[in-house]
Design an enzyme around this catalytic site. Sequence first.
Site, mmCIF file in Angstrom:
data_model
loop_
_atom_site.group_PDB
_atom_site.id
_atom_site.type_symbol
_atom_site.label_atom_id
_atom_site.label_comp_id
_atom_site.label_asym_id
_atom_site.label_seq_id
_atom_site.Cartn_x
_atom_site.Cartn_y
_atom_site.Cartn_z
ATOM 1 N N GLU A 114 18.780 51.074 53.099
ATOM 2 C CA GLU A 114 19.679 50.389 54.027
ATOM 3 C C GLU A 114 20.538 49.404 53.233
ATOM 4 O O GLU A 114 20.011 48.571 52.492
ATOM 5 C CB GLU A 114 18.888 49.640 55.091
ATOM 6 C CG GLU A 114 19.787 48.889 56.075
ATOM 7 C CD GLU A 114 19.063 47.776 56.815
ATOM 8 O OE1 GLU A 114 19.407 47.522 57.974
ATOM 9 O OE2 GLU A 114 18.169 47.137 56.217
ATOM 10 N N HIS A 151 17.549 50.231 65.651
ATOM 11 C CA HIS A 151 16.878 49.138 66.357
ATOM 12 C C HIS A 151 17.581 47.796 66.191
ATOM 13 O O HIS A 151 17.104 46.795 66.733
ATOM 14 C CB HIS A 151 15.440 49.015 65.840
ATOM 15 C CG HIS A 151 15.365 48.675 64.387
ATOM 16 N ND1 HIS A 151 15.706 49.566 63.394
ATOM 17 C CD2 HIS A 151 15.020 47.535 63.756
ATOM 18 C CE1 HIS A 151 15.564 48.983 62.213
ATOM 19 N NE2 HIS A 151 15.161 47.753 62.409
ATOM 20 N N ASP A 152 18.686 47.760 65.462
ATOM 21 C CA ASP A 152 19.371 46.494 65.185
ATOM 22 C C ASP A 152 20.701 46.337 65.905
ATOM 23 O O ASP A 152 21.312 45.264 65.830
ATOM 24 C CB ASP A 152 19.620 46.348 63.679
ATOM 25 C CG ASP A 152 18.384 45.909 62.910
ATOM 26 O OD1 ASP A 152 17.523 45.245 63.511
ATOM 27 O OD2 ASP A 152 18.278 46.229 61.712
ATOM 28 N N ASP A 186 14.220 48.904 53.706
ATOM 29 C CA ASP A 186 14.930 47.884 54.461
ATOM 30 C C ASP A 186 15.622 46.898 53.523
ATOM 31 O O ASP A 186 15.027 46.439 52.539
ATOM 32 C CB ASP A 186 13.931 47.141 55.355
ATOM 33 C CG ASP A 186 14.590 46.129 56.253
ATOM 34 O OD1 ASP A 186 15.289 46.540 57.191
ATOM 35 O OD2 ASP A 186 14.411 44.916 56.016
ATOM 36 N N ASP A 209 8.879 52.782 56.836
ATOM 37 C CA ASP A 209 9.790 51.662 56.568
ATOM 38 C C ASP A 209 9.117 50.706 55.591
ATOM 39 O O ASP A 209 8.047 50.172 55.894
ATOM 40 C CB ASP A 209 10.080 50.937 57.881
ATOM 41 C CG ASP A 209 11.522 50.509 58.012
ATOM 42 O OD1 ASP A 209 12.124 50.172 56.983
ATOM 43 O OD2 ASP A 209 12.035 50.504 59.142
#
Length: 536
Positions: free
Chosen positions: A270, A331-332, A201, A99
Amino acid sequence: MQQQPWWRGAIIYQVYPRSLMDANGDGVGDLPGIINRLDYIASLGVDAIWVSPFFRSPMKDFGYDISDYRDVDPLFGTLNDIDELIQQAHARGLKVMIDQVLSHTSDQHAWFQQSRESRDNEKSDWYVWADPSEDGTPPNNWLAIFGGSAWEWEPRRGQYYLHNFLKSQPDLNYHCIEVQAQMLDEVEFWLQRGVDGFRLDAINFCFHDKSLRSNPAKPVDEREGRGFSEDNPYAFQRHIYDKTQPENLQFLQKLRALFDRYDQIVSLGEISSENSLQTMADYSRGNDKLHMTYSFELLTDDFSPQYIRDTVSTLESKLAEGWPCWAVGNHDVARVVSRWGGAKAGDALAKMVNAMLFSLRGSVCSYQGEELGLPEVSLTLEQLQDPYGITFWPRFKGRDGCRTPMPWGDTEHGGFSSVEPWLPVVEEHRRRNVARQIKNQSSVLNAYQRFTQWRKEQNSLRYGDIEFVDLNKNVLSFYRTFAGERVLCCFNFSEESCEVTLPDDSNQVLTGHGFDFKLTGNKLMLPEFGASFLQC
């Protein structure tokens, strides 16, 4: 068959390091813990792991606030540990994606510490600084996703700095060419260490409108949100000036040129924009920018065959030669079985959702725990760690409910740690632990493994085109076609069995995927949350 890049049709397993496995007994997962569980991950039949941030960080946003791009935070281990992880993953046939947070740093990063000191130092232009309005207020109306203004006052410079997330996450100024060059160097550092790809990200946040124009208001009936709480004022604006700027495309071309100098590297961006599907297409079109993109379009509460069909079809119509990547959890957002199933959440739903995701055209991100059918955890305010949830409690409880530790066994903390973990392992998760599910042939875990192994032999599902067909309002149906092979995939989104009338009766039942259904002539009977796969 022409050799396909490894990432096309790949299943990418997202590892959230804090919550996979604690190897040193401090209550927080770490890199040695991931290494210890690589055999398990390989057994899932996935192709790669995406490791969420492990870089040095004050952890205000749990690693997405990086203070040193080239070092591992001691909480997670050392550079030797990440080198060992890459080596051990490769030995098991797993690719490793990391990431990278390119749009902003931590306010503890040495670059920001220098930049904030004056308007004329070497790093003075590396972040987004702006003079106040005449009345001392911020230069425009931009808002931070995590609440409040996107501008924070810095008395040492007598200026505001931009932060699209927490105030401790200042945005880099990509209009500064030195910043672009530096960030390419930070990426190459990890290319040289042997990583196979990057999950990027918030990649559409790199550039801002140089004129700092205010965002226009969004009508009340359009404040639906994508990846953030609808109670958040961030949803009150059209975010057309604070992100997703045209200059970003040129930077992505530089990034792609760097990737192309290395063998078989993949980039996954993303995307969160006003029109995420269009931005996904723009950022992956032309084979000179990102290899793949994904967005929050399937990470919402919308759960219906029509919504999935409309979302995927819209992207397909825009992609041209681009390649999609889909995810239903990360994870969000709340765990998918709770988000889509509510009171109906259970094993049958979890099995179907995983199979549906793995059957869409494109590559797939599968979040740790989805192979167990883990539901969302309900936490108290006192248990929360996420600043996002603390700010918007109680209407929005943040992201901790999907970040709780993996349950590996029946011990007190689910085999995750020998001490109290950073977030609790609840009893509902312990009942679904890995050790129990391995022994249960009808478990979600065994269904996951059966399907991924079967999928490896189905080139139509991994590489084929997709064509939706309307057979039943409760059933998502589509054909996958590749090199003369044609498979009809059907998924029952209802908690009741349903009958589907097929276009003809020339279909042959495919076996090995683990789903039971009945085919009589052109009549297909699907059980509740069932799935079927037919050779056409």
